[in-house]
Design a protein around this motif. Structure first.
Motif, short mmCIF file in Angstrom:
data_model
loop_
_atom_site.label_atom_id
_atom_site.label_comp_id
_atom_site.label_asym_id
_atom_site.label_seq_id
_atom_site.Cartn_x
_atom_site.Cartn_y
_atom_site.Cartn_z
N UNK A 168 0.83 -1.21 0.00
CA UNK A 168 0.00 0.00 0.00
C UNK A 168 0.86 1.25 0.00
N UNK A 169 1.87 1.30 0.86
CA UNK A 169 2.75 2.46 0.91
C UNK A 169 3.50 2.66 -0.40
N UNK A 170 3.89 1.57 -1.06
CA UNK A 170 4.60 1.65 -2.34
C UNK A 170 3.68 2.25 -3.41
N UNK A 171 2.43 1.83 -3.43
CA UNK A 171 1.47 2.34 -4.42
C UNK A 171 1.19 3.82 -4.19
N UNK A 172 0.95 4.17 -2.93
CA UNK A 172 0.58 5.55 -2.60
C UNK A 172 1.77 6.50 -2.73
N UNK A 173 2.97 5.97 -2.47
CA UNK A 173 4.16 6.81 -2.60
C UNK A 173 4.58 7.47 -1.31
N UNK A 174 3.91 7.15 -0.21
CA UNK A 174 4.33 7.64 1.10
C UNK A 174 3.75 6.73 2.18
N UNK A 175 4.26 6.86 3.40
CA UNK A 175 3.82 5.98 4.47
C UNK A 175 2.49 6.43 5.04
N UNK A 176 1.47 5.57 4.87
CA UNK A 176 0.19 5.81 5.55
C UNK A 176 -0.19 4.61 6.40
N UNK A 177 0.45 3.46 6.13
CA UNK A 177 0.21 2.25 6.92
C UNK A 177 1.53 1.84 7.54
N UNK A 178 1.50 1.47 8.82
CA UNK A 178 2.75 1.16 9.49
C UNK A 178 3.25 -0.22 9.11
N UNK A 179 4.55 -0.39 9.21
CA UNK A 179 5.18 -1.64 8.80
C UNK A 179 6.01 -2.20 9.96
N UNK A 180 6.03 -3.51 10.08
CA UNK A 180 6.79 -4.18 11.13
C UNK A 180 7.01 -5.62 10.71
N UNK A 181 8.08 -6.24 11.24
CA UNK A 181 8.30 -7.65 10.96
C UNK A 181 7.49 -8.52 11.91
N UNK A 182 6.68 -7.91 12.76
CA UNK A 182 5.84 -8.66 13.69
C UNK A 182 4.45 -8.84 13.08
N UNK A 191 -4.23 -24.46 -8.46
CA UNK A 191 -4.97 -25.71 -8.25
C UNK A 191 -6.07 -25.54 -7.21
N UNK A 192 -5.95 -24.50 -6.38
CA UNK A 192 -6.91 -24.29 -5.30
C UNK A 192 -8.00 -23.27 -5.64
N UNK A 193 -7.71 -22.38 -6.61
CA UNK A 193 -8.65 -21.28 -6.89
C UNK A 193 -8.38 -20.73 -8.29
N UNK A 194 -9.44 -20.34 -8.97
CA UNK A 194 -9.27 -19.74 -10.30
C UNK A 194 -9.16 -18.22 -10.13
N UNK A 195 -7.95 -17.73 -10.17
CA UNK A 195 -7.69 -16.29 -9.99
C UNK A 195 -7.94 -15.52 -11.28
N UNK A 196 -8.44 -14.30 -11.12
CA UNK A 196 -8.67 -13.44 -12.29
C UNK A 196 -7.35 -13.07 -12.96
N UNK A 197 -6.34 -12.78 -12.16
CA UNK A 197 -5.00 -12.44 -12.64
C UNK A 197 -3.98 -12.94 -11.63
N UNK A 198 -2.77 -13.21 -12.13
CA UNK A 198 -1.65 -13.59 -11.26
C UNK A 198 -0.49 -12.65 -11.55
N UNK A 199 -0.04 -11.93 -10.52
CA UNK A 199 0.99 -10.91 -10.72
C UNK A 199 2.09 -11.07 -9.67
N UNK A 200 3.32 -11.42 -10.09
CA UNK A 200 4.45 -11.44 -9.14
C UNK A 200 4.97 -10.01 -8.93
N UNK A 201 5.23 -9.64 -7.68
CA UNK A 201 5.73 -8.30 -7.38
C UNK A 201 6.77 -8.35 -6.27
N UNK A 202 7.49 -7.25 -6.13
CA UNK A 202 8.25 -6.97 -4.91
C UNK A 202 7.71 -5.66 -4.37
N UNK A 203 6.87 -5.73 -3.34
CA UNK A 203 6.28 -4.52 -2.78
C UNK A 203 7.35 -3.60 -2.21
N UNK A 204 8.40 -4.20 -1.65
CA UNK A 204 9.46 -3.40 -1.03
C UNK A 204 10.22 -2.58 -2.05
N UNK A 205 10.54 -3.20 -3.20
CA UNK A 205 11.36 -2.53 -4.21
C UNK A 205 10.54 -1.95 -5.37
#
Length: 298
Positions: A24-38, A142-156
């Protein structure tokens, strides 16, 4: 507004700690949602607004779907699941560096109950070899028919623009719900409280994170332009209060220092931040306290 302008609402769902807030922060271009490894960092549906000349997407970053262990956990689960029924598309975010597990299957079973188009977003592709993606895609497909499949790196930011382009094809024509320069519908006090909580998550021990809540008690602009903010940090036990304050107040000072930098970037002003720590025993299971802190079912 341009003819053919598209707009809509998109939910970001997934297990705790797969990178929903980072995306979300990557899309918006600034921090609006907090991030943590927890895990279970996000507690509310965070609305982020992405606007271009052609479209506006209102993203809902939901709490990670998990088995609740308190009334707060119940609230978080209901908040996440309610998002599925009020959007134009759903992004099911997964961590490709971890094996498909029970939590993912749990979410997929819930996705089967909605008619909304679901994207499988394979996050953290920077952590795996490209050849390892195909088996993962086959497992999920195999578990679900997805409309689209998109690989991303949200961090980068890898492939995030591709994700947005594909999303635009699923949006209806509609109005601009928010001004073009608005990036969230949450008040500044909410975001400030979340930024303070993020710093506590960053600095404290494992026993602290889910016992923490932050409330902004006062926020005013002085004559010199400095914004004065008074915030209370709530914990559940006296021993946790000592940890958050630290020896000679060292931990609380560090929390304030780091939070102040982020809040100044958010507000574009110098701030004076005062922090207090108070004990509210077992607040996560007390509905009156949860309501006071803004945890309400929609």
């Amino acid at each position: 507004m341009k003819k053919g302008f598209k707009s809509g609402f998109v939910a970001i769902v997934g297990r705790p700690n797969v990178g929903k807030s980072t995306l979300l922060n990557q899309v918006i271009g600034q921090k609006i949602a907090i991030m943590s490894d927890k895990p279970q960092t996000t507690r509310n549906k965070i609305h982020g607004v992405y606007t271009t000349d052609e479209m506006q997407i209102v993203f809902l970053d939901t709490p990670g779907i998990h088995k609740p262990k308190s009334k707060l956990g119940d609230y978080m689960m209901k908040s996440a699941e309610s998002a599925l029924s009020e959007v134009d598309a759903i992004l099911f975010l997964t961590d490709v560096s971890e094996a498909l597990g029970g939590g993912d299957r749990f979410i997929i079973e819930r996705l089967k109950k909605v008619d909304t188009p679901v994207f499988l977003v394979l996050n953290k592709i920077d952590k795996v070899h490209p050849e390892d993606l195909l088996p993962v895609i086959e497992q999920y497909s195999a578990l679900y028919r997805f409309a689209e499949i998109v690989p991303v790196s949200a961090l980068h930011g890898n492939n995030v623009n591709t994700l947005l382009e594909q999303l635009s094809r699923y949006l209806p024509e509609g109005p601009m719900y928010y001004p073009a320069d608005q990036v969230t519908d949450h008040p500044e006090q909410f975001v400030c409280a979340e930024l303070i909580r993020e710093k506590i998550l960053l600095l404290t021990r494992d026993e602290i994170p889910h016992s923490i809540a932050v409330e902004i008690e006062s926020m005013r602009t002085e004559e010199n332009g400095v914004v004065h903010i008074g915030a209370v940090i709530y914990v559940e036990r006296q021993s946790q209060k000592g940890i958050v304050i630290g020896k000679n107040g060292s931990m609380l000072k560090e929390v304030g220092k780091l939070a102040r930098l982020d809040i100044e970037r958010l507000l574009g002003s110098k701030i004076f931040l005062e922090l207090w720590v108070k004990v509210k025993e077992d607040w996560r299971n007390r509905e009156s306290v949860l309501h006071t802190l803004g945890f309400r079912e929609d």
